[in-house]
Design an enzyme around this catalytic site. Structure first.
Site, short mmCIF file in Angstrom:
data_model
loop_
_atom_site.label_atom_id
_atom_site.label_comp_id
_atom_site.label_asym_id
_atom_site.label_seq_id
_atom_site.Cartn_x
_atom_site.Cartn_y
_atom_site.Cartn_z
CG HIS A 17 -4.05 1.14 -7.63
ND1 HIS A 17 -4.80 1.14 -6.67
CD2 HIS A 17 -2.80 0.77 -7.63
CE1 HIS A 17 -4.14 0.84 -5.53
NE2 HIS A 17 -2.67 0.56 -6.15
CE LYS A 41 0.46 -5.30 2.01
NZ LYS A 41 1.24 -4.74 0.64
NE ARG A 90 2.61 5.62 -4.67
CZ ARG A 90 2.16 4.80 -3.82
NH1 ARG A 90 0.92 5.22 -3.19
NH2 ARG A 90 2.56 3.79 -3.30
CB SER A 128 -4.49 1.30 -0.92
OG SER A 128 -4.70 1.06 -2.33
P1 ADP Z 1 1.60 -3.34 -3.41
O1 ADP Z 1 0.96 -3.79 -2.02
O2 ADP Z 1 1.96 -4.34 -4.28
O3 ADP Z 1 2.41 -2.18 -3.31
P2 ADP Z 1 -0.39 -1.54 -4.17
O4 ADP Z 1 -1.98 -1.73 -4.55
O5 ADP Z 1 -0.32 -0.45 -3.08
O6 ADP Z 1 0.27 -2.72 -4.12
O7 ADP Z 1 0.03 -0.78 -5.35
C1 ADP Z 1 0.03 -1.54 -6.77
C2 ADP Z 1 0.93 -0.71 -7.66
O8 ADP Z 1 0.48 0.62 -7.97
C3 ADP Z 1 2.53 -0.30 -7.29
O9 ADP Z 1 3.13 -0.30 -8.36
C4 ADP Z 1 2.41 1.01 -6.69
O10 ADP Z 1 3.46 1.99 -6.81
C5 ADP Z 1 1.31 1.79 -7.65
N1 ADP Z 1 0.61 2.95 -7.21
C6 ADP Z 1 -0.29 3.08 -6.03
N2 ADP Z 1 -0.89 4.10 -5.85
C7 ADP Z 1 -0.20 4.85 -7.02
C8 ADP Z 1 -0.62 6.30 -7.27
N3 ADP Z 1 -1.22 7.04 -6.49
N4 ADP Z 1 0.05 6.75 -8.63
C9 ADP Z 1 0.69 5.64 -9.44
N5 ADP Z 1 0.99 4.42 -8.84
C10 ADP Z 1 0.58 4.18 -7.64
#
Ligand code: ADP
Length: 153
Positions: A17, A41, A90, A128
Site C-alpha cells: 500500500h 468485514k 498484484r 494484509s
Molecule cells: P480491499 O479490502 O479493498 O481489497 P486492501 O487494503 O486489501 O483493501 O487493498 C487496498 C488496495 O491496495 C487494493 O487496490 C489492493 O489491490 C492494493 N494492494 C494491496 N496489497 C498490495 C500490494 N502488495 N501491492 C500493490 N497493491 C496492493
C-alpha cells in the site's frame, strides 16, 4: 484540484500500500487514504489504530490525508470532490476483481475514474491477510509493513 481516493481495509497497511501511495503522490494534488468501514468485514485491528499507522507511514508526504468512510466509495469521492479512485494490482486475480468494481463504479458515477498502478515486483506477494496470519502466529512482520510503524504500538 486533482484529488484521488485510495480506498481499502488497510488491516493493516503494508509496504505494498505504501508503495502505491508514494508513487501516486506526485501525480495528484491530494490523495485521501480512505479506510472503509464495512459491517460484514470486521477485521483484526480497530479503525483508530489502522488510521494511526497510515498517518505515521505518510508523515513525510504532505499531500496524503487519512479518513474513514462508510457507504459507496463513489459517493465518498463526490463528497470529497475526488475524481479519481486509486487502486493497486498484484496479479490476475486482483485484475479480475478490480475490473468488475471499476466498471460498476464507472456506471454509478461517470466522472470518477479508477486509476491503477502495478505493484512493485518485491511487493507482489504482500497482502494484509498474510501479514495478519504471520502476526497472529507470533512471526516477524517487520519486513512487510512500512518502516515507520510497529504493529505492537
Ligand atoms: P480491499 O479490502 O479493498 O481489497 P486492501 O487494503 O486489501 O483493501 O487493498 C487496498 C488496495 O491496495 C487494493 O487496490 C489492493 O489491490 C492494493 N494492494 C494491496 N496489497 C498490495 C500490494 N502488495 N501491492 C500493490 N497493491 C496492493
Amino acid at each position: 484540484m486533482k484529488i484521488a481516493v485510495f480506498p481499502g481495509s488497510f488491516d493493516p497497511i503494508t509496504k505494498g500500500h505504501e508503495s502505491i501511495v508514494k508513487r501516486a503522490a506526485p501525480l495528484f494534488d491530494k490523495i485521501i487514504v480512505a479506510i472503509g468501514v464495512n459491517s460484514s468485514k470486521k477485521g483484526m485491528f480497530d479503525h483508530p489504530t489502522r488510521e494511526k499507522w497510515i498517518k505515521q507511514t505518510f508523515a513525510d508526504v504532505p499531500n496524503v490525508e487519512v479518513m474513514t468512510y462508510s457507504g459507496l466509495t463513489v459517493d465518498f469521492c463526490i463528497q470529497q470532490n475526488a475524481n479519481y479512485i486509486l487502486r493497486g494490482l498484484r496479479s490476475n486475480a486482483d485484475f479480475e476483481y478490480e475490473f468488475t468494481i471499476a466498471q460498476m463504479n464507472k456506471l454509478l458515477k461517470d466522472n470518477v475514474e479508477t486509476f491503477f498502478l502495478l505493484t512493485e515486483p518485491e511487493y507482489s506477494a504482500i497482502s494484509s491477510t498474510i501479514v495478519k496470519d504471520i502476526y497472529r502466529n507470533n512471526g516477524d512482520v517487520s519486513q512487510f509493513v512500512p518502516a515507520a510503524i510497529k504493529l505492537t504500538d
